[in-house]
Motif scaffolding. Sequence first.
Motif, mmCIF file in Angstrom:
data_model
loop_
_atom_site.group_PDB
_atom_site.id
_atom_site.type_symbol
_atom_site.label_atom_id
_atom_site.label_comp_id
_atom_site.label_asym_id
_atom_site.label_seq_id
_atom_site.Cartn_x
_atom_site.Cartn_y
_atom_site.Cartn_z
ATOM 1 N N ASP A 124 0.842 -1.218 0.161
ATOM 2 C CA ASP A 124 -0.057 -0.078 -0.006
ATOM 3 C C ASP A 124 0.927 1.218 0.011
ATOM 4 O OD1 ASP A 124 -1.982 -1.968 1.203
ATOM 5 O OD2 ASP A 124 -0.882 -1.549 2.892
ATOM 6 N N ALA A 125 2.120 1.130 0.318
ATOM 7 C CA ALA A 125 3.147 2.238 0.328
ATOM 8 C C ALA A 125 4.332 1.686 -0.040
ATOM 9 C CB ALA A 125 3.062 2.873 1.773
ATOM 10 N N LEU A 126 4.923 2.641 -0.770
ATOM 11 C CA LEU A 126 6.296 2.342 -1.710
ATOM 12 C C LEU A 126 6.981 3.720 -1.085
ATOM 13 C CD1 LEU A 126 8.297 1.115 -3.456
ATOM 14 C CD2 LEU A 126 7.375 2.256 -5.517
ATOM 15 N N PHE A 127 8.187 3.545 -0.459
ATOM 16 C CA PHE A 127 9.113 4.599 -0.060
ATOM 17 C C PHE A 127 10.287 4.359 -0.932
ATOM 18 C CE2 PHE A 127 11.890 6.263 3.589
ATOM 19 C CZ PHE A 127 12.010 7.501 3.019
ATOM 20 N N ILE A 128 10.770 5.446 -1.633
ATOM 21 C CA ILE A 128 11.760 5.353 -2.536
ATOM 22 C C ILE A 128 13.005 6.309 -1.991
ATOM 23 C CG2 ILE A 128 13.021 5.913 -4.762
ATOM 24 C CD1 ILE A 128 10.176 5.288 -5.998
ATOM 25 N N ASP A 129 14.097 5.764 -1.318
ATOM 26 C CA ASP A 129 14.828 6.781 -0.872
ATOM 27 C C ASP A 129 16.297 6.073 -0.921
ATOM 28 O OD1 ASP A 129 15.824 8.575 1.075
ATOM 29 O OD2 ASP A 129 15.683 7.776 2.746
ATOM 30 N N ALA A 130 16.671 5.902 -2.360
ATOM 31 C CA ALA A 130 18.027 5.220 -2.561
ATOM 32 C C ALA A 130 18.637 6.178 -3.560
ATOM 33 C CB ALA A 130 17.765 3.638 -3.128
ATOM 34 N N ALA A 131 19.293 5.440 -4.474
ATOM 35 C CA ALA A 131 20.183 6.464 -5.453
ATOM 36 C C ALA A 131 19.135 7.503 -5.952
ATOM 37 C CB ALA A 131 20.829 5.480 -6.423
ATOM 38 N N LYS A 132 19.554 8.698 -5.859
ATOM 39 C CA LYS A 132 18.609 9.878 -6.325
ATOM 40 C C LYS A 132 18.575 9.979 -7.832
ATOM 41 C CE LYS A 132 18.787 10.157 -2.164
ATOM 42 N NZ LYS A 132 17.797 9.088 -1.443
ATOM 43 N N GLY A 133 19.793 9.614 -8.716
ATOM 44 C CA GLY A 133 19.490 9.460 -10.141
ATOM 45 C C GLY A 133 18.677 8.632 -10.584
ATOM 46 N N GLN A 134 18.083 7.516 -9.879
ATOM 47 C CA GLN A 134 17.607 6.328 -10.348
ATOM 48 C C GLN A 134 16.040 6.250 -10.005
ATOM 49 O OE1 GLN A 134 19.452 3.925 -12.182
ATOM 50 N NE2 GLN A 134 21.443 5.028 -11.631
ATOM 51 N N TYR A 135 15.534 7.368 -9.521
ATOM 52 C CA TYR A 135 14.145 7.344 -8.963
ATOM 53 C C TYR A 135 13.139 6.937 -9.965
ATOM 54 C CZ TYR A 135 14.913 9.240 -4.293
ATOM 55 O OH TYR A 135 15.245 9.416 -2.993
ATOM 56 N N LYS A 136 13.258 7.214 -11.097
ATOM 57 C CA LYS A 136 12.405 6.870 -12.218
ATOM 58 C C LYS A 136 12.371 5.566 -12.395
ATOM 59 C CE LYS A 136 10.661 8.082 -16.807
ATOM 60 N NZ LYS A 136 11.070 8.247 -18.053
ATOM 61 N N ARG A 137 13.774 4.743 -12.606
ATOM 62 C CA ARG A 137 13.661 3.365 -12.667
ATOM 63 C C ARG A 137 13.065 2.731 -11.492
ATOM 64 N NH1 ARG A 137 19.533 1.977 -14.039
ATOM 65 N NH2 ARG A 137 18.554 -0.231 -14.274
ATOM 66 N N PHE A 138 13.348 3.137 -10.207
ATOM 67 C CA PHE A 138 12.674 2.514 -9.034
ATOM 68 C C PHE A 138 11.105 2.497 -9.192
ATOM 69 C CE2 PHE A 138 16.727 3.961 -6.942
ATOM 70 C CZ PHE A 138 17.389 2.779 -6.743
ATOM 71 N N PHE A 139 10.693 3.709 -9.479
ATOM 72 C CA PHE A 139 9.305 3.819 -9.478
ATOM 73 C C PHE A 139 8.520 3.023 -10.749
ATOM 74 C CE2 PHE A 139 5.483 6.070 -10.890
ATOM 75 C CZ PHE A 139 4.914 6.994 -9.796
ATOM 76 N N GLU A 140 9.469 2.954 -11.736
ATOM 77 C CA GLU A 140 8.801 2.258 -12.855
ATOM 78 C C GLU A 140 8.779 0.611 -12.647
ATOM 79 O OE1 GLU A 140 10.933 3.741 -16.229
ATOM 80 O OE2 GLU A 140 9.002 4.760 -17.174
ATOM 81 N N LYS A 141 9.780 0.273 -11.785
ATOM 82 C CA LYS A 141 10.136 -1.075 -11.676
ATOM 83 C C LYS A 141 8.876 -1.683 -10.303
ATOM 84 C CE LYS A 141 13.283 -4.517 -9.786
ATOM 85 N NZ LYS A 141 13.366 -5.676 -10.386
#
Length: 213
Positions: A124-141
């Motif tokens: 229900d929640a995704l928290f993205i706080d890793a490599a800042k240049g890769q946020y779009k890739r984390f989001f899409e995956k």
Amino acid sequence: MKDIEAYISELREEDNSLIREMEEFAAQNRIPIMDRNGIETFIGLLRIQRPKFILEIGSAIGYSAIRMVSALEGTSVVTIERDKERYASALEYIERSGFGERITIIEGDALLLHDESLPSLKYDALFIDAAKGQYKRFFEKYAEHLTPGGIIYCDNMFMHGAVMLPDEEVPKRNRTMIRNLKEFTSWVMKHPKYETSLLPVGDGILVAVKKRD
Ligand code: SAH
Ligand code: MG
């Protein structure tokens, strides 16, 4: 303006000694855990949302994971960390926190991880706080694992102000990362499947609510 973070910290003195120890450990070892102002706001949002299953990308030493489960009764966190040393510290802290049953930490690169390694495929929640240049890739995956109405939170959207600088004033070694982060920000703000806001607290927290369609 007076130091807002200091003001908030004074109002809410941290009484948990493990949390305090982790904050000191992070400061001494330059581990970029969320600052007080950011984590307090983030946890306030989570208390409103009340997610049952949270997926976190970037555990560091487990600070935010422990803060999340201690604020949310019955909530479980799955968290991914690629750095061996940080992963080892996180394991230790999670064990000591007594929240081992509600936090699963996975060692590895979140971008290379196979779905089979995830204990659950719905969050229900995704928290993205890793490599800042890769946020779009984390989001899409990982967005496909988000339930309708679920929320994606992203930390460090301002990169300590670097996103506001003209390109040539950004230190060369950070240029690509900052460019990527800015591209991600405008991309996600326009994403038709999410309702997104950018909160000017801590180092900038993005909140993207997945539409129920
Ligand atoms: N969420 C933590 C802080 C995380 S710091 C807290 O607030 O307490 C960011 C972490 O992301 C670093 O420890 C870094 O090693 C990790 N990281 C960066 N890229 C990653 C990736 N692709 N997969 C997994 N972890 C990653
Ligand atoms: Mg962060």
